[in-house]
Scaffold this motif. Structure first.
Motif, short mmCIF file in Angstrom:
data_model
loop_
_atom_site.label_atom_id
_atom_site.label_comp_id
_atom_site.label_asym_id
_atom_site.label_seq_id
_atom_site.Cartn_x
_atom_site.Cartn_y
_atom_site.Cartn_z
N SER A 156 56.46 39.82 -7.11
CA SER A 156 55.51 38.86 -6.55
C SER A 156 55.87 37.46 -7.01
N THR A 157 55.62 36.50 -6.12
CA THR A 157 55.88 35.09 -6.42
C THR A 157 54.60 34.30 -6.17
N VAL A 158 54.13 33.58 -7.17
CA VAL A 158 52.92 32.77 -7.02
C VAL A 158 53.20 31.64 -6.04
N ILE A 159 52.32 31.50 -5.04
CA ILE A 159 52.50 30.49 -3.99
C ILE A 159 51.53 29.33 -4.15
N ALA A 160 50.24 29.62 -4.33
CA ALA A 160 49.25 28.55 -4.35
C ALA A 160 47.94 29.03 -4.96
N GLU A 161 47.05 28.09 -5.19
CA GLU A 161 45.69 28.38 -5.64
C GLU A 161 44.72 27.84 -4.61
N ASP A 162 43.63 28.56 -4.39
CA ASP A 162 42.60 28.13 -3.45
C ASP A 162 41.26 28.21 -4.17
N ARG A 163 40.66 27.06 -4.44
CA ARG A 163 39.40 27.01 -5.18
C ARG A 163 38.23 27.46 -4.28
N LEU A 164 37.40 28.36 -4.79
CA LEU A 164 36.25 28.82 -4.02
C LEU A 164 35.13 27.78 -4.09
N VAL A 165 34.42 27.63 -2.97
CA VAL A 165 33.33 26.65 -2.88
C VAL A 165 32.19 27.23 -2.05
N TRP A 166 31.00 26.70 -2.27
CA TRP A 166 29.87 27.03 -1.39
C TRP A 166 30.05 26.25 -0.09
N VAL A 167 29.79 26.89 1.03
CA VAL A 167 30.01 26.28 2.34
C VAL A 167 28.74 26.39 3.18
N GLU A 168 28.47 25.33 3.94
CA GLU A 168 27.31 25.31 4.82
C GLU A 168 27.65 24.62 6.14
N HIS A 169 26.72 24.70 7.08
CA HIS A 169 26.87 24.03 8.38
C HIS A 169 26.99 22.52 8.15
N GLU A 170 27.82 21.83 8.93
CA GLU A 170 28.11 20.42 8.69
C GLU A 170 26.88 19.52 8.77
N GLU A 171 25.82 19.96 9.43
CA GLU A 171 24.60 19.16 9.51
C GLU A 171 23.44 19.85 8.80
N ALA A 172 23.77 20.64 7.78
CA ALA A 172 22.74 21.42 7.07
C ALA A 172 21.68 20.54 6.44
N ASN A 173 22.03 19.33 6.05
CA ASN A 173 21.06 18.44 5.41
C ASN A 173 19.99 17.98 6.38
N LEU A 174 20.24 18.18 7.69
CA LEU A 174 19.25 17.79 8.70
C LEU A 174 18.34 18.95 9.09
N ILE A 175 18.60 20.13 8.52
CA ILE A 175 17.86 21.33 8.90
C ILE A 175 16.92 21.73 7.77
N GLU A 176 15.71 22.07 8.10
CA GLU A 176 14.76 22.51 7.08
C GLU A 176 15.24 23.83 6.48
N THR A 177 15.32 23.88 5.17
CA THR A 177 15.84 25.06 4.50
C THR A 177 14.73 25.99 4.06
N SER A 178 15.06 27.27 3.96
CA SER A 178 14.11 28.29 3.52
C SER A 178 14.05 28.29 2.00
N PRO A 179 12.89 28.63 1.39
CA PRO A 179 12.81 28.71 -0.07
C PRO A 179 13.71 29.80 -0.62
N GLU A 180 14.11 30.72 0.25
CA GLU A 180 15.01 31.80 -0.13
C GLU A 180 16.38 31.52 0.47
N LEU A 181 17.42 31.50 -0.35
CA LEU A 181 18.76 31.18 0.14
C LEU A 181 19.24 32.26 1.10
N GLU A 182 19.65 31.86 2.28
CA GLU A 182 20.10 32.79 3.30
C GLU A 182 21.63 32.85 3.28
N LEU A 183 22.16 34.06 3.13
CA LEU A 183 23.59 34.25 2.93
C LEU A 183 24.27 34.92 4.12
#
Length: 286
Positions: A156-183
Motif C-alpha cells: 500500500s502507498t499513502v496517497i492523501a488525507e481527507d479531514r472529516l467535517v459536519w456538512v449541511e445544506h448551503e442555505e441551512a442558516n435560513l431554515i428553522e432547525t429542529s431542537p433534535e439534530l436530524e441526521l
C-alpha cells in the motif's frame, strides 16, 4: 501576436471551477494575491473581463464562459501530449478501484484525468465502498484499489488525507432547525457514520436519523434537499453543501487516510499520478 501562457489558463480554470481565488491558490500552491495577479494579466492579454467577484462568490462573465470551455480543452491536450512524450511505463490492461467516498460530484473528472495521464494503458474503473474494493482486490478482480488505509504495509502507498467535517445544506442558516439534530447517514459499516454518532454521544446531543443511504451520493442528495446534516470528507462537500460551522464545537472528527492498495508492479507510477491529480480536483486533500 503574444501566446497565452498555459499557467495563466490553468489558474483561470481553477478559479472558475472552485469559484474562489483562495481555493484556487490552495489547489495550485500559490497565494491568493498571486492568483489575482495572474487573472489580471490574462484579462489584460485578452482585453476582456473574465470574472466578477464579491465577498461571497466568483462568477464567470459571458466571455469567461467561452474561455473556460476552450481553456479546459487546451489544458487537457497539453496534459495528454506530455504524458505521451514522456513515455509512461504504465501499459496494458489496468483495473483500478476508486473509493466512492471521494467526492462523487468530481469522480468522473478524476477518472478522465487519470485516463489522460495513462495513454498507453487500457484503464478500467471500478467504483465502490472501501470494503468492497478490498474484497475485489483480494479476489483478483481488480489490480489496484484506492481505499481507506487500515495499516500501512508493503502493498500500500499513502496517497492523501481527507479531514472529516459536519456538512449541511448551503442555505441551512435560513431554515428553522429542529431542537433534535436530524441526521442523514450511510448504513453500517461506515467510518462517517461512526464518527458522527460517536461525536454526538460524547457531546450528549439528541439526534434522530431521518435518512439512511447505501452510498455517499445518496446521503449528499438528502442533505442538499435540506433533510438533515451528516459527516463527510472535506472533499465531498461540493455544490449545494457547506461545512456546518455551528457543529464544529461538538468535538474533533478524525482524518481519513487514503492508500493505493495492491501488489501490482505499476502501483508506484499510478500512486504518483493520483498524488498529482487529487489535489487539482478536490478541496480538502493534503
Amino acid at each position: 501576436m503574444q501566446d497565452i501562457d498555459l499557467e495563466l489558463l490553468r489558474c483561470f480554470a481553477s478559479v472558475a471551477e472552485l469559484r474562489s481565488f483562495t481555493a484556487a491558490g490552495a489547489r495550485l500552491g500559490r497565494s491568493q494575491s498571486a492568483v489575482s495577479v495572474r487573472i489580471k494579466k490574462l484579462e489584460d492579454l485578452l482585453g476582456a473581463q473574465l470574472l466578477t467577484r464579491n465577498n461571497q462568490d466568483v462568477q464567470l462573465t459571458e466571455r469567461g464562459k467561452v474561455l473556460l470551455t476552450k481553456a479546459r480543452h487546451i489544458l487537457e491536450e497539453s496534459e495528454r501530449l506530455m504524458s505521451e512524450m514522456r513515455g509512461p511505463s504504465v501499459s496494458g490492461k489496468l483495473r483500478i478501484g476508486l473509493l466512492e467516498y471521494i467526492a462523487p460530484h468530481r469522480l468522473p473528472e478524476i477518472m478522465t484525468a487519470l485516463q489522460r495521464k495513462l495513454p498507453s494503458a487500457e484503464v478500467q474503473f471500478h467504483v465502490g465502498l472501501s470494503s468492497t474494493l478490498k474484497t475485489a482486490l483480494t479476489n483478483g478482480n481488480i489490480d489496484l484499489a484506492l481505499a481507506l488505509n487500515d495499516d500501512a504495509n508493503a502493498t500500500s502507498t499513502v496517497i492523501a488525507e481527507d479531514r472529516l467535517v459536519w456538512v449541511e445544506h448551503e442555505e441551512a442558516n435560513l431554515i428553522e432547525t429542529s431542537p433534535e439534530l436530524e441526521l442523514c447517514l450511510m448504513e453500517r459499516p461506515c467510518i462517517y457514520r461512526e464518527a458522527a454518532l460517536e461525536t454526538l454521544s460524547q457531546a450528549g446531543l439528541e439526534y434522530r436519523e431521518v435518512m439512511t443511504g447505501n452510498s455517499v451520493q445518496a446521503v449528499r442528495n438528502a442533505v442538499r434537499s435540506g433533510m438533515g446534516v451528516t459527516v463527510l470528507g472535506s472533499s465531498s462537500v461540493g455544490p449545494g453543501l457547506k461545512v456546518a460551522r455551528n457543529l464544529e464545537g461538538l468535538g474533533p472528527l478524525p482524518t481519513v487516510n487514503l492508500c493505493l492498495h495492491g501488489n501490482d508492479p505499476r502501483r508506484p507510477d499510478v500512486a504518483m499520478l493520483l498524488e498529482d491529480i487529487l489535489p487539482r480536483h478536490l478541496n480538502g486533500f493534503q
